[in-house]
Design a protein around this motif. Structure first.
Motif, PDB file in Angstrom:
ATOM      1  N   GLY A  84       0.826  -1.226   0.000  1.00 41.29           N
ATOM      2  CA  GLY A  84       0.000   0.000   0.000  1.00 41.29           C
ATOM      3  C   GLY A  84       0.855   1.268   0.000  1.00 41.29           C
ATOM      4  N   LEU A  85       1.868   1.355   0.898  1.00 44.81           N
ATOM      5  CA  LEU A  85       2.757   2.514   0.947  1.00 44.81           C
ATOM      6  C   LEU A  85       3.526   2.690  -0.341  1.00 44.81           C
TER       7      LEU A  85
ATOM      8  N   SER B  10       2.609   1.750  -3.276  1.00 43.40           N
ATOM      9  CA  SER B  10       1.678   2.236  -4.304  1.00 43.40           C
ATOM     10  C   SER B  10       1.438   3.744  -4.159  1.00 43.40           C
ATOM     11  N   GLU B  11       1.321   4.244  -2.902  1.00 43.63           N
ATOM     12  CA  GLU B  11       1.127   5.661  -2.666  1.00 43.63           C
ATOM     13  C   GLU B  11       2.322   6.447  -3.201  1.00 43.63           C
TER      14      GLU B  11
ATOM     15  N   ASP C 124       2.170   6.394  -7.066  1.00 39.21           N
ATOM     16  CA  ASP C 124       1.097   7.105  -7.745  1.00 39.21           C
ATOM     17  C   ASP C 124       1.020   8.606  -7.368  1.00 39.21           C
ATOM     18  N   ARG C 125       1.475   9.034  -6.114  1.00 36.67           N
ATOM     19  CA  ARG C 125       1.285  10.417  -5.648  1.00 36.67           C
ATOM     20  C   ARG C 125       2.589  11.007  -5.139  1.00 36.67           C
ATOM     21  N   ASP C 126       3.649  10.605  -5.725  1.00 37.65           N
ATOM     22  CA  ASP C 126       4.972  11.065  -5.245  1.00 37.65           C
ATOM     23  C   ASP C 126       5.091  12.598  -5.286  1.00 37.65           C
TER      24      ASP C 126
ATOM     25  N   GLU D 206       2.860  14.728  -4.748  1.00 37.14           N
ATOM     26  CA  GLU D 206       1.986  15.409  -3.806  1.00 37.14           C
ATOM     27  C   GLU D 206       2.592  15.472  -2.404  1.00 37.14           C
TER      28      GLU D 206
ATOM     29  N   THR E  14       7.251  13.969   4.410  1.00 38.60           N
ATOM     30  CA  THR E  14       6.304  12.845   4.247  1.00 38.60           C
ATOM     31  C   THR E  14       6.920  11.727   3.400  1.00 38.60           C
ATOM     32  N   HIS E  15       7.634  12.137   2.368  1.00 43.98           N
ATOM     33  CA  HIS E  15       8.287  11.160   1.497  1.00 43.98           C
ATOM     34  C   HIS E  15       9.266  10.317   2.301  1.00 43.98           C
TER      35      HIS E  15
ATOM     36  N   LEU F 241       7.320   7.826   4.633  1.00 41.36           N
ATOM     37  CA  LEU F 241       6.758   6.654   3.957  1.00 41.36           C
ATOM     38  C   LEU F 241       7.858   5.667   3.572  1.00 41.36           C
TER      39      LEU F 241
END
Length: 454
Positions: A429-430, A432-433, A436-438, A440, A445-446, A449
């Motif tokens: 899940g992480l 994929s985030e 897909d939303r790198d 953002e 935060t990067h 994760l």
């Protein structure tokens, strides 16, 4: 029957003078005696014609010891004997004429009726010439001679029928002799082949009359051993010998023989029956080889009857039962199997004639597992059950332990899969985030994760 065989021999191998030689020898003796009688008769005033007739008959009898001439013998014997019988009033001439009529009929001389008829006329003429001059010619004497000839012709015809039947029987015997599938031979005392049938020709390469049979033996010493046994016992049964056959092959045979002796006791010839047992010996050799293979194999091999009794067990089966089942010899398969297995096996064999599968035998210390195969072997109305088995107790135990390990491995894999499924879902899940939303996420935060994924 013996007469027909002797006639058959005469027509096929022995010349007629060999068969009738004793007859001609006896004739010579009688004529020599007759010369003495004729001389005495001449000296006492008897008819002088008897002396030259008897001397001529004796010369003829001596010649016939070397060459057979039955018609000539008939003629002279009839002429002399009938004339003498008429003069002396004895039945000698009648007996001799009828005897020669039987001989002519039996040996089937062509136009045999001519000889008694011709000799009858000659005997009648001799009877008339033998009448003293002072005695009136007697038609009764001539009629007596003619009557004897008529009787002789009757005997010729009768014995021709007998001879024909004998020769017919002899032909049937010879046909049977040729057809019989056993090799039959007749040999002389010195080993020359006198006669043989077709089976001998099929067995040996180009047999010939007169050849020495010893050259057919693979070992000439066997021939001498066979002859010695025959001369000692008079008969030989199932004497084993080896012969050289067609193409140089060796023939294994059984010889049965009979020694045929003459009236004097001398060995006349040897009659033998030769039975080819080459195929039998080959089969026995193959059977012995198969038996040795079965006896030496590590598999458990046994033969039994339909009632379950065991008739044979090879060395491996005997050693196995001693080791695992009992200290005593077993005689029945029910001693080895459980009731259920025994009933199952019997039903399957009665239904299909075969069965294969696993059997459990209650061993001495622990059950033993056998991989077994059973087959019904039928021979006419009887049958035998053949079985072959292999003790796979250790293999079965290894297989059982392997199956336990495999089941434990399946449990382990399932447990591990369950344990890693939850963290794997979080990581996926992480990731994929981030993918897909790198764009953002800010830098903090990067980094957070990525740390969680790690």
């Amino acid at each position: 029957m013996m007469l027909s065989i002797e006639i058959g021999m005469a027509t096929s191998h022995l010349p007629l003078n060999e068969i009738l030689r004793p007859v001609f020898r006896a004739r010579l003796v009688l004529y020599i005696f007759g010369i003495a009688v004729a001389v005495i008769l001449a000296m006492t005033g008897g008819p002088l014609i008897i002396l030259p007739m008897t001397v001529g008959g004796a010369l003829l009898a001596w010649w016939q010891l070397r060459a057979t001439s039955v018609p000539t013998a008939w003629f002279f014997d009839s002429l002399i004997a009938v004339g003498l019988a008429d003069i002396q009033e004895t039945p000698l001439g009648v007996a001799i004429v009828i005897g020669w009529g039987a001989v002519i009929g039996l040996v089937d001389i062509k136009r045999s009726w001519v000889y008694p008829a011709g000799s009858g006329a000659a005997a009648a003429a001799a009877t008339m010439l033998a009448q003293p001059p002072d005695v009136p010619w007697s038609a009764e004497a001539v009629l007596r001679v003619v009557a004897v000839m008529v009787i002789a012709v009757f005997f010729v015809i009768m014995f021709r029928k007998v001879g024909h039947q004998l020769r017919s029987n002899e032909r049937e015997l010879r046909a049977f002799f040729q057809r019989v599938p056993v090799a039959l031979t007749r040999t002389s005392p010195d080993g020359e082949l006198i006669e043989f049938n077709h089976a001998v020709s099929n067995l040996f390469d180009n047999p010939t009359i007169g050849e020495q049979v010893v050259r057919r033996y693979a070992d000439p010493g066997q021939r001498q051993e066979f002859v010695d046994a025959l001369l000692r016992d008079g008969i030989v049964q199932n004497f084993e010998a080896s012969f050289a056959s067609r193409g140089g092959d060796r023939v294994e045979a059984l010889i049965s023989a009979n020694a045929v002796h003459a009236d004097s006791g001398d060995l006349r010839y040897i009659e033998t029956a030769i039975t080819d047992i080459t195929a039998l010996r080959r089969t026995e050799s193959e059977r012995e080889l198969l038996a040795r293979v079965i006896e030496s194999t590590s598999d458990l091999v046994a033969l039994g009857n339909g009632d379950g009794s065991i008739q044979y067990a090879n060395a491996a089966a005997r050693a196995w039962t001693k080791l695992y089942v009992t200290d005593d010899d077993y005689t029945h398969s029910a001693q080895l199997l459980s009731v259920d297995d025994y009933d199952l096996l019997q039903n399957a064999l009665q239904t299909t004639g075969e069965w294969s599968g696993m059997l459990t035998v209650e061993g001495r210390n622990a059950p033993r597992t056998l991989s077994s195969s059973f087959q019904v072997l039928r021979t006419g109305d009887s049958y035998t059950i053949a079985s072959i088995a292999r003790d796979i107790t250790e293999e079965a135990e290894t297989q059982r332990q392997l199956e336990v390990l495999l089941r434990a491995l399946d449990v382990l894999v399932a447990s591990i899969s369950h344990e890693i499924r939850t963290p794997q879902s979080v990581v996926l899940g992480l990731a994929s985030e981030l993918r897909d939303r790198d764009d953002e996420f800010d830098s903090a935060t990067h980094d957070e994760l990525t740390a969680l994924i790690a």
